[in-house]
Design an enzyme around this catalytic site. Structure first.
Site, PDB file in Angstrom:
ATOM      1  N   LYS A   1      22.292  -9.046 -22.052  1.00  0.00           N
ATOM      2  CA  LYS A   1      22.915  -9.416 -20.788  1.00  0.00           C
ATOM      3  C   LYS A   1      22.405  -8.475 -19.692  1.00  0.00           C
ATOM      4  CE  LYS A   1      27.440 -11.006 -19.216  1.00  0.00           C
ATOM      5  NZ  LYS A   1      28.881 -11.094 -19.525  1.00  0.00           N
TER       6      LYS A   1
ATOM      7  N   GLU B   1      43.127 -18.591 -25.260  1.00  0.00           N
ATOM      8  CA  GLU B   1      44.369 -18.591 -24.493  1.00  0.00           C
ATOM      9  C   GLU B   1      45.560 -19.061 -25.320  1.00  0.00           C
ATOM     10  OE1 GLU B   1      40.877 -19.271 -21.695  1.00  0.00           O
ATOM     11  OE2 GLU B   1      41.574 -20.154 -23.591  1.00  0.00           O
TER      12      GLU B   1
ATOM     13  N   ARG C   1      45.257 -24.035 -20.402  1.00  0.00           N
ATOM     14  CA  ARG C   1      44.720 -24.278 -21.738  1.00  0.00           C
ATOM     15  C   ARG C   1      45.731 -23.927 -22.825  1.00  0.00           C
ATOM     16  NH1 ARG C   1      38.724 -22.468 -22.432  1.00  0.00           N
ATOM     17  NH2 ARG C   1      38.181 -24.658 -22.344  1.00  0.00           N
TER      18      ARG C   1
END
Length: 632
Positions: free
Chosen positions: A281, A367, A395
């Site tokens: 990343k 979640e 969610r």
């Protein structure tokens, strides 16, 4: 700067990319990475994730016939290189700005964006659906889903893997592992095995062996177990193989020739396939490599130094207020535990996590699990605080209803990003939390109007012996002085901030400030309602009896929101009067600066004044003209 990116300037579509010689692609990768850094330095946005998939993006568009072959990005943080290569290079300067490019893949923006995203763990499900649609239509096309190891923590991704692995469709999943969380570092042996196992020789032998051994099921079973055992020892893909995927990897995700060779080989393998790549990343930009979390989403920055350009220091953000309250409260109450679904920094839990690591739980992008985990903790005497973005709480709606509120458990929800969220746009807007929250029995809902009220409401929700939700906006407040010792509020009680005549503005949360700004011109009463549930019944009935018009104001969908609750209350008490609802319209509010979004919805001071003034005039309640300072 065309002279800095000569090869990139020749790429207007992936067809132009596919016309290049393979030997030119490393140069293109360097130019694409440089252009991406230049572009995001000017506009802000997501950076580190895109830098990590430059080579992968080039290889995918080089090998596959996009857009005929479908390319589905998970979340979409990493899709800027994809946008640049698919005809949107010249518009990157408009990224996340009003009428400009979205920060996420968007179907209405480009035929190359095969699926609109913004939240994680959806790519495999969507790609499987596209692959099934192709089969139903009798069309031969490839469908590729690109998902990160972080998004793979979402339960939906595993539901999709479980189903897709049993399908007879041409589906490829590219697992982008940029945290080394699944497999050990890649090396020459791993790369060699991956190329070998994705090649025609291995595939032919593997499939031919299955055919030859059909008459000898016991031997076939033994050979199959041996194959998977050996692959699992050296490759780490046993889980995916058990789910029905032909697993290849891990390979170096920055090696363009290796990626192209492997993708071409895998393109010819029928059925579900999974390619595991390892990337870095922030690749190619030293500040982002060193601080990938900081450079995940950035404000504009100095391209040469990496220094983020921020506005003048102002009042603390609501996120910071929450983080400070959480750490202070944890010091006083050892029962407090903090839970977040992969948003430690974004939700303001960094200081808490450092001070109380044993009481901090980052569950990843999960979640639903976060909410039910909190419910289980509450069952056995802990005091969980779930820090979650409004649009992410959507969610976990079933868990909020069934696992927490139905059982009336003592869980506090700190819901960040309530309302509109500016450049992040409709995918991240907390536009409906008041609507979906207020219909749930047992749930108390609070909405602060300033920083001090936010602190007091967090304490109120925490001390309330049941489920309570504090909903606050993105960014800073009005500059109110914060009293850390502010007492808890009386449940279901609002307050009048200004007394006027004819019209009363019943403002919820972030709408109190613009209501006060509009009130002088209207000579209106302003009430800070504080609670969406339970409403202050006595206050509403008193204001209804003493005014000709009531106006409800909320940074939430009008449909089913706080204003609807006020209307239901008045109906229940037999009160018939003129009631105006101001809130978010029944459409998606696209990305723009937050102030521009509010103005477009008529929720700034000018919009409120104009709408209410016109209604009072219609009723014959004449007022002075709206002052130019407000009307403008």
């Amino acid at each position: 700067m065309p002279h800095r990116h000569p090869l990139l300037q020749s790429i207007d579509t992936p067809a132009d990319l596919r016309a290049l010689a393979e030997g030119q692609l490393p140069q293109l990768a360097g130019e694409l990475r440089s252009f991406l850094i230049d572009s995001v330095a000017q506009t802000g946005g997501h950076l580190a994730a895109g830098l990590g998939v430059v080579e992968l993006t080039i290889a995918l568009h080089y090998v596959f016939d996009t857009p005929r072959d479908r390319l589905v990005w998970d979340v979409g943080h990493q899709a800027y290189p994809h946008k640049i290569l698919t005809g949107r290079r010249s518009r990157m300067s408009t990224l996340r700005q009003e009428d400009g490019l979205s920060g996420f893949p968007k179907r209405s923006e480009s035929p190359y964006d095969s699926f609109g995203v913004g939240h994680s763990s959806t790519s495999i499900s969507a790609a499987a659906g596209m692959a099934l649609a192709a089969r139903q239509h009798g069309e031969r096309r490839q469908v590729v889903a690109v998902i990160g190891d972080g998004a793979l923590s979402g339960g939906m991704a595993f539901e999709a893997l479980n189903h897709a692995g049993a399908l007879d469709v041409d589906l490829m999943v590219v697992l982008n592992d940029n945290k080394m969380s699944i497999s050990p570092p890649v090396g020459a042996i791993s790369n060699h095995l991956s190329h070998l196992l994705s090649g025609k020789l291995y595939t032919t032998v593997r499939e031919g062996g299955k055919t030859a051994l059909k008459a000898m099921p016991h031997l076939r079973e033994f050979v199959g177990r041996w194959e998977e055992h050996m692959k699992g020892m050296v490759m780490g893909g046993t889980l995916f193989e058990e789910l029905g995927f032909n697993y290849i990897g891990p390979i170096d995700g920055h090696d363009i020739p290796g990626l192209i060779r492997t993708l071409r080989n895998m393109r010819g393998i029928p059925g579900p396939r999974l390619l595991h790549i390892v990337t870095q990343k922030g690749r190619g930009y030293e500040p982002a490599e060193g601080q990938p979390v900081t450079y995940h989403g950035v404000t504009p920055f100095d391209r040469h130094t990496g220094r983020l350009i921020k506005g003048p220091a102002g009042s603390p953000s609501y996120t910071q207020i929450f983080g400070s309250w959480l750490a202070d409260t944890a010091e006083q109450d050892p029962r407090l535990v903090g839970i977040t679904p992969a948003m430690c920094e974004g939700s303001g839990l960094t200081a808490f996590a450092k001070r109380y690591p044993e009481r901090f739980f980052d569950v990843g992008i999960a979640e639903q699990h976060a909410v039910t985990l909190a419910a289980g903790m509450a069952c056995d005497g802990l005091k969980p605080v779930v820090a979650i973005y409004s649009s992410f709480l959507q969610r976990a709606y079933d868990q909020l209803i069934h696992d927490v509120c139905l059982q009336n458990l003592d869980v506090t929800f700190a819901v960040d990003r309530g309302g509109l969220v500016g450049p992040d746009g409709a995918t991240h807007a907390g536009s409906i939390d008041l609507s979906f929250g207020r219909c749930i029995p047992n749930l108390v809902i609070l909405a602060p109007s300033d920083e001090n009220e936010c602190r007091a409401m967090l304490r109120t929700a925490y001390e309330y012996p049941g489920p309570a939700l504090v909903r606050y906006p993105r960014g800073g407040g009005c500059g109110a002085i914060i009293d850390p010792a502010a007492p808890a509020l009386a449940i279901g009680r609002g307050r009048v901030l200004r007394r006027g005549r004819h019209c009363a503005l019943l403002a919820f949360g972030s709408m109190v400030a613009p209501a006060l700004a509009a009130a002088d011109a209207l000579d209106a009463t302003v009430a800070d309602m504080r609670f969406v549930k339970p409403l202050d019944v006595q206050l509403i009935l008193e204001l209804a009896a003493s005014h000709d018009v009531l106006v409800t104001l909320e940074e939430n969908a009008i449909a089913g929101g706080a204003g609807s609750a006020v209307a239901e209350l008045l109906s229940e008490h037999g009160v018939v009067m003129r009631l105006i609802h101001l809130g978010l319209p029944d459409r998606n509010v696209e990305h723009a600066e937050h102030a521009a979004q509010l103005a477009a919805c008529g929720l700034d001071a000018a919009g409120i004044s104009t709408r209410v003034h016109a209604e009072l005039e219609r009723l014959g309640l004449h007022l002075a003209p709206v002052p130019a300072a407000i009307a403008g």
